[in-house]
Scaffold this motif. Structure first.
Motif, PDB file in Angstrom:
ATOM      1  N   GLN A   8      33.620  30.093  29.877  1.00  0.00           N
ATOM      2  CA  GLN A   8      34.019  29.417  28.650  1.00  0.00           C
ATOM      3  C   GLN A   8      32.795  28.929  27.899  1.00  0.00           C
ATOM      4  N   SER A   9      31.779  28.519  28.641  1.00  0.00           N
ATOM      5  CA  SER A   9      30.545  28.031  28.034  1.00  0.00           C
ATOM      6  C   SER A   9      29.720  29.207  27.527  1.00  0.00           C
ATOM      7  N   GLU A  10      29.411  29.201  26.231  1.00  0.00           N
ATOM      8  CA  GLU A  10      28.616  30.282  25.659  1.00  0.00           C
ATOM      9  C   GLU A  10      27.212  30.310  26.269  1.00  0.00           C
ATOM     10  N   ALA A  11      26.633  29.130  26.521  1.00  0.00           N
ATOM     11  CA  ALA A  11      25.296  29.064  27.112  1.00  0.00           C
ATOM     12  C   ALA A  11      25.288  29.666  28.515  1.00  0.00           C
ATOM     13  N   LEU A  12      26.314  29.369  29.295  1.00  0.00           N
ATOM     14  CA  LEU A  12      26.405  29.920  30.649  1.00  0.00           C
ATOM     15  C   LEU A  12      26.619  31.433  30.593  1.00  0.00           C
ATOM     16  N   ALA A  15      23.276  33.020  29.820  1.00  0.00           N
ATOM     17  CA  ALA A  15      22.418  32.972  31.008  1.00  0.00           C
ATOM     18  C   ALA A  15      22.849  34.026  32.021  1.00  0.00           C
ATOM     19  N   TYR A  16      24.140  34.168  32.236  1.00  0.00           N
ATOM     20  CA  TYR A  16      24.658  35.169  33.169  1.00  0.00           C
ATOM     21  C   TYR A  16      24.247  36.568  32.722  1.00  0.00           C
ATOM     22  N   GLU A  17      24.431  36.858  31.458  1.00  0.00           N
ATOM     23  CA  GLU A  17      24.097  38.184  30.944  1.00  0.00           C
ATOM     24  C   GLU A  17      22.602  38.470  31.068  1.00  0.00           C
ATOM     25  N   GLU A  18      21.761  37.462  30.838  1.00  0.00           N
ATOM     26  CA  GLU A  18      20.316  37.656  30.922  1.00  0.00           C
ATOM     27  C   GLU A  18      19.837  37.784  32.363  1.00  0.00           C
TER      28      GLU A  18
END
Length: 117
Positions: A8-12, A15-18
């Motif tokens: 739900q968190s765009e920041a998380l 980070a996951y994608e990176e």
């Protein structure tokens, strides 16, 4: 950013994608760590809901407080179903194990419902 949305968190999510991205080994490692965190949290939640100290729970389970402490540590990798079940039983709870389908792009697209007139 080809990875499916997971958080739900765009920041998380970013980070996951990176960090994890499409790397299968990193995905598997992430999933294993997630299980460790969830097991530790479950044990902690059951114990605190029962208003017990680690020492009191250990006595009920037949182990030591240091074992309970270790099991409640999200970095611990030795959780077993047998031990989680022993803890649940000692707290008058039943452990349920579920396997849920992994959502894929194909699973999300279902045919439209027919309208009957």
């Amino acid at each position: 950013m080809g990875t499916k949305k997971r958080f739900q968190s765009e920041a998380l999510q970013v980070a996951y994608e990176e960090i994890i991205g499409e790397d299968r080994q990193r995905q598997a490692n992430f999933e294993q760590e997630l299980v460790n965190v969830e097991a530790a949290q479950l044990i902690y939640d059951m114990r605190t809901k029962a208003a017990l100290s680690q020492r009191e729970l250990a006595k009920r389970v037949g182990t030591t407080a240091s074992v309970i402490c270790r099991l409640e540590d999200a970095d611990y990798e030795g959780h077993t179903l047998a031990m989680v079940r022993r803890i649940a039983t000692a707290l008058n709870r039943r452990l349920e194990l579920r396997a849920v389908p992994i959502k894929t792009a194909r699973a999300k697209t279902r045919p439209a419902a027919k309208v009957h007139r």
